[in-house]
Design a protein around this motif. Structure first.
Motif, short mmCIF file in Angstrom:
data_model
loop_
_atom_site.label_atom_id
_atom_site.label_comp_id
_atom_site.label_asym_id
_atom_site.label_seq_id
_atom_site.Cartn_x
_atom_site.Cartn_y
_atom_site.Cartn_z
N SER A 198 0.84 -1.20 0.00
CA SER A 198 0.00 0.00 0.00
C SER A 198 0.87 1.25 0.00
O SER A 198 0.56 2.23 -0.67
CB SER A 198 -0.95 -0.01 1.20
OG SER A 198 -0.21 -0.15 2.39
N PHE A 199 1.98 1.19 0.75
CA PHE A 199 2.86 2.36 0.80
C PHE A 199 3.47 2.64 -0.56
O PHE A 199 3.74 3.78 -0.92
CB PHE A 199 3.96 2.16 1.85
CG PHE A 199 4.51 3.44 2.38
CD1 PHE A 199 4.02 3.98 3.56
CD2 PHE A 199 5.50 4.14 1.71
CE1 PHE A 199 4.49 5.18 4.04
CE2 PHE A 199 5.98 5.34 2.19
CZ PHE A 199 5.48 5.86 3.37
N TYR A 200 3.66 1.56 -1.32
CA TYR A 200 4.28 1.68 -2.64
C TYR A 200 3.51 2.68 -3.51
O TYR A 200 4.10 3.48 -4.23
CB TYR A 200 4.32 0.31 -3.29
CG TYR A 200 4.67 0.32 -4.76
CD1 TYR A 200 5.98 0.49 -5.18
CD2 TYR A 200 3.68 0.16 -5.74
CE1 TYR A 200 6.30 0.49 -6.52
CE2 TYR A 200 3.99 0.16 -7.08
CZ TYR A 200 5.30 0.33 -7.47
OH TYR A 200 5.61 0.34 -8.79
N TYR A 201 2.16 2.64 -3.43
CA TYR A 201 1.37 3.54 -4.28
C TYR A 201 1.59 4.99 -3.88
O TYR A 201 1.66 5.88 -4.71
CB TYR A 201 -0.11 3.17 -4.21
CG TYR A 201 -0.40 1.92 -4.99
CD1 TYR A 201 -0.35 1.93 -6.39
CD2 TYR A 201 -0.65 0.72 -4.36
CE1 TYR A 201 -0.56 0.79 -7.12
CE2 TYR A 201 -0.86 -0.43 -5.08
CZ TYR A 201 -0.82 -0.40 -6.46
OH TYR A 201 -1.01 -1.53 -7.19
N LEU A 202 1.68 5.20 -2.58
CA LEU A 202 1.97 6.54 -2.08
C LEU A 202 3.32 7.02 -2.61
O LEU A 202 3.45 8.13 -3.16
CB LEU A 202 1.96 6.50 -0.54
CG LEU A 202 2.28 7.79 0.19
CD1 LEU A 202 1.31 8.87 -0.20
CD2 LEU A 202 2.23 7.56 1.69
N THR A 203 4.31 6.15 -2.48
CA THR A 203 5.66 6.50 -2.97
C THR A 203 5.61 6.80 -4.46
O THR A 203 6.20 7.79 -4.92
CB THR A 203 6.62 5.32 -2.72
OG1 THR A 203 6.50 4.91 -1.37
CG2 THR A 203 8.05 5.71 -3.00
N LEU A 204 4.90 5.94 -5.20
CA LEU A 204 4.85 6.10 -6.66
C LEU A 204 4.30 7.47 -7.05
O LEU A 204 4.86 8.15 -7.91
CB LEU A 204 4.00 4.98 -7.27
CG LEU A 204 3.97 4.93 -8.79
CD1 LEU A 204 5.35 4.67 -9.35
CD2 LEU A 204 3.00 3.84 -9.26
N VAL A 205 3.22 7.87 -6.38
CA VAL A 205 2.60 9.16 -6.71
C VAL A 205 3.59 10.30 -6.44
O VAL A 205 3.78 11.19 -7.27
CB VAL A 205 1.30 9.37 -5.89
CG1 VAL A 205 0.82 10.81 -6.02
CG2 VAL A 205 0.24 8.40 -6.37
N VAL A 206 4.23 10.25 -5.29
CA VAL A 206 5.17 11.33 -4.95
C VAL A 206 6.35 11.32 -5.92
O VAL A 206 6.81 12.38 -6.37
CB VAL A 206 5.66 11.19 -3.49
CG1 VAL A 206 6.64 12.32 -3.16
CG2 VAL A 206 4.50 11.23 -2.54
N VAL A 207 6.84 10.14 -6.28
CA VAL A 207 7.96 10.05 -7.22
C VAL A 207 7.58 10.69 -8.55
O VAL A 207 8.33 11.52 -9.10
CB VAL A 207 8.41 8.59 -7.43
CG1 VAL A 207 9.31 8.47 -8.65
CG2 VAL A 207 9.13 8.08 -6.21
N VAL A 208 6.41 10.33 -9.07
CA VAL A 208 6.00 10.87 -10.37
C VAL A 208 5.88 12.39 -10.29
O VAL A 208 6.37 13.13 -11.16
CB VAL A 208 4.66 10.24 -10.82
CG1 VAL A 208 4.10 10.97 -12.03
CG2 VAL A 208 4.87 8.77 -11.15
N ALA A 209 5.28 12.89 -9.20
CA ALA A 209 5.13 14.34 -9.05
C ALA A 209 6.50 15.01 -8.95
O ALA A 209 6.76 16.02 -9.60
CB ALA A 209 4.30 14.66 -7.81
N ALA A 210 7.39 14.41 -8.16
CA ALA A 210 8.71 15.02 -7.94
C ALA A 210 9.51 15.06 -9.22
O ALA A 210 10.14 16.06 -9.56
CB ALA A 210 9.47 14.25 -6.86
N VAL A 211 9.48 13.95 -9.95
CA VAL A 211 10.24 13.88 -11.20
C VAL A 211 9.67 14.86 -12.23
O VAL A 211 10.41 15.59 -12.88
CB VAL A 211 10.23 12.43 -11.74
CG1 VAL A 211 10.75 12.39 -13.17
CG2 VAL A 211 11.06 11.53 -10.86
N GLY A 212 8.35 14.90 -12.33
CA GLY A 212 7.72 15.82 -13.28
C GLY A 212 8.04 17.26 -12.96
O GLY A 212 8.38 18.05 -13.83
#
Lengths: 277, 347
Positions: free
Chosen positions: B172-186
């Protein structure tokens, strides 16, 4: 000496875009500039010439506040710019190129040129990161303007996506000119724009300078050793020697000025070949 | 093979993902990332989360070091500031995770700006040493400011939750991480194509010329420090929420070096490079773990050599990259892409 006498009359300040008033610059014990005064009228092409080490580049560096003169004032559009810092100068509309190309070598040509517009863009950090709405529109408008006005004018379409570090010297100089144009200059300071170029490249640059002057109405101050270019394109010429202004006037006046001939060349025989008379 | 790829407007030319071909692959990648937890076990998800935190922090460091040219040896400490700030905000002040995380980023950014002040005067190696001091000072604070950080005992951090849903598991935490990663990279990628990114690179390439182009060096360097520390802070906040505890030994000096290694191996000044570097630096030690683990059965007598060997192999890999591909993994990626963009008619 011609036009120097009017300098101290304040009532003429109206059409003076730039006025350098009695500035002196010292590095240690060396007097680099000694009480130099001059002024540049709006819409003029003004050349500064002189032997190596005469203080020409130092004068430009004083004008865009990179060096701090020990005395004297510099006025731009009637405003005293002496207390300003170098990064505040482009905002006023003073752009410059450098003797040794000072481009950002890791960036592409188009990014270098875009950087010139930096001070005129007001995109905030967060807006930039989101790249949405106004931030995006600003970038696209900038790209369009640079492509259609600057890159087109200077004929550098073919290299715009290239990294600057990989370009030959002549093209780098041209990119630097483009970057200065992107700064929306009212006054353009060119430090030896054609040094190290062959005849064809020199003619190209001279043509660009005239185009910029005519089409954009930019006032130009240039330092140049190529007397052919100086005598052909400039309206007025100022001659420096060892930090002292020794003459100022139309190219013809300067060309036949005894003091200039002596200071510049030392020998009478070579005068006509070097000064192109 | 890619062909018929003509751009007809400036908009098309300014896009990050230009061809449909790239977009298709991007969608496939995203679908792959989203569906990953369906196939993977908890160990793989644990590694994926670690990669995510590393990507965020590495992108931040690359903005500062790769793009602006200000070397920082204190990145782990900034991550620590974010981690502790998140923990303290949640446990002491009862602020929910969703507000604590950005706040922690801002606190970290503030600390980063203070650390960045010497950058006005000192450059290169000297700045490096100044940031090194920051690392040790902050580490000291983590250990000794008992009243706030609880010293070496650390702080237990509750996992984030939305309503009754708790992000307590790796998946479940993975999805949270994924969203933040995509936002940060973008966000980072966008910064780099606007005036801020250009100013950063200009400062790196030729700071005096940048100043004469109207860039206020001090202000922009401080902003780069703040931005980089913000990323570090967010990465730290996520990390401690994932680990459910924050202690000083999470943020040693060696980790700062590790982040520098990430961006160097990945490619300085490239967002993509930071991602590759982070994946490489997290994944390779884990793979070496797996490899040595499986070899243990065959060579039971050599077990004691395996553990140090792991470090040696890892070191050799990094040195190898520096020698054979100084522009990093991102450059390799570009070369492969260019090769296939004309393949099989590459003449």
């Amino acid at each position: 000496m011609g036009t120097t006498s009017h300098l101290n009359q304040p009532n003429q300040a109206a059409d003076q875009l730039l006025r350098v008033d009695d500035i002196s610059l010292r590095f240690g014990g060396v007097n680099v500039l000694a009480n130099v005064s001059t002024s540049v009228a709006e819409g003029e092409i003004f050349a500064i010439i002189g032997p190596n080490g005469a203080g020409k580049t130092c004068l430009l560096n004083c004008i865009n506040r990179f060096y701090q003169p020990v005395s004297g004032r510099i006025y731009f559009e009637g405003r005293d710019i002496t207390p300003l810092r170098p990064h505040q100068i482009p905002e006023l509309g003073i752009a410059r190129t450098f003797q040794n190309v000072e481009l950002f070598k890791g960036m592409t040509v188009i990014d270098n040129i875009k950087l010139g517009r930096h001070v005129h863009l007001d995109t905030g950090l967060i807006a930039a990161g989101c790249y949405f709405g106004k931030a995006r529109k600003t970038e696209l408008a900038l790209r369009k303007e640079i492509e259609e006005r600057i890159i087109d004018l200077l004929e550098i379409e073919h290299i715009r996506k290239k990294r600057v570090g990989a370009l030959p010297y002549g093209l780098q100089k041209r990119v630097e000119l483009a970057r200065a144009l992107a700064m929306k200059p009212k006054l353009l300071l060119l430090d030896e724009p054609v040094t190290g170029m062959n005849l064809e490249e020199t003619e190209d640059i001279a043509r660009f300078i005239l185009d910029i002057h005519d089409e954009w109405g930019v006032t130009i101050v240039l330092i140049e050793h190529d007397m052919g270019v100086v005598m052909d394109i400039s309206d007025r010429v100022c001659v420096l020697d060892f930090g002292v202004k020794i003459a100022e006037g139309s190219p013809d006046d300067v060309r036949h000025n005894e003091q200039v001939i002596k200071a510049y060349l030392g020998e009478q025989d070579l005068t006509y070949s070097r000064l192109g008379a | 093979m890619r062909c018929g790829d003509f751009r007809e407007s400036y908009l098309e030319d300014e896009k990050i993902f230009q061809s449909t071909f790239v977009k298709v692959w991007l969608v496939i990648l995203l679908v792959g990332l989203v569906t990953l937890p369906l196939f993977a076990n908890d160990y793989v998800m644990y590694v994926a989360n670690q990669i995510g935190f590393a990507v965020i922090a590495a992108v931040g460091l690359n903005l500062l070091t790769g793009c602006t040219g200000q070397i920082s040896l204190g990145h782990a400490a900034f991550i620590g500031v974010g981690g502790y700030a998140t923990a303290v905000l949640i446990t002491r002040f009862g602020i929910p995770f969703w507000f604590a995380l950005p706040l922690a980023g801002l606190i970290s950014a503030g600390v980063g700006m203070v650390i960045g002040i010497p950058s006005l005067r000192v450059k290169g190696l000297y700045l490096c040493i100044a940031t090194l001091a920051a690392q040790f000072i902050l580490e000291y604070v983590f250990i000794n400011w008992e009243g706030v950080t609880q010293g070496i005992r650390g702080i237990n951090v509750p996992p984030p939750r939305i309503g009754s849903f708790v992000f307590a598991t790796e998946k479940s935490f993975y999805y949270l991480t994924l969203v933040v990663v995509v936002a940060a990279v973008g966000f980072a990628r966008n910064i780099l194509r606007t005036k801020w990114g250009r100013a950063f690179v200009a400062i790196r390439d030729r700071d005096l010329a940048a100043e004469m182009m109207g860039i206020d060096l001090f202000r922009h360097k401080l902003i780069a420090f703040a931005l980089s520390s913000f990323y570090a802070g967010v990465a730290g906040g996520l990390w401690v929420s994932f680990m459910k505890i924050v202690t000083p030994e999470h943020f040693p000096f060696s980790r700062s070096i590790e982040y520098l290694a990430m961006i160097i191996v990945g490619g300085l000044g490239s967002v993509l490079g930071s991602i590759f570097g982070a994946i490489f630096m997290v994944l390779v030690p884990e793979l070496l773990n797996v490899a040595t683990g499986s070899l243990k059965g065959f060579f039971p007598n050599l077990t004691q050599i395996f553990i140090p060997m792991k470090e040696v192999i890892f070191g050799f890999l990094i040195v190898g990259f520096l020698i054979f591909e100084p522009h990093g993994l991102a450059e390799i990626w570009h070369r492969i892409k260019n090769f296939f963009s004309l393949w099989p008619f590459s003449y």
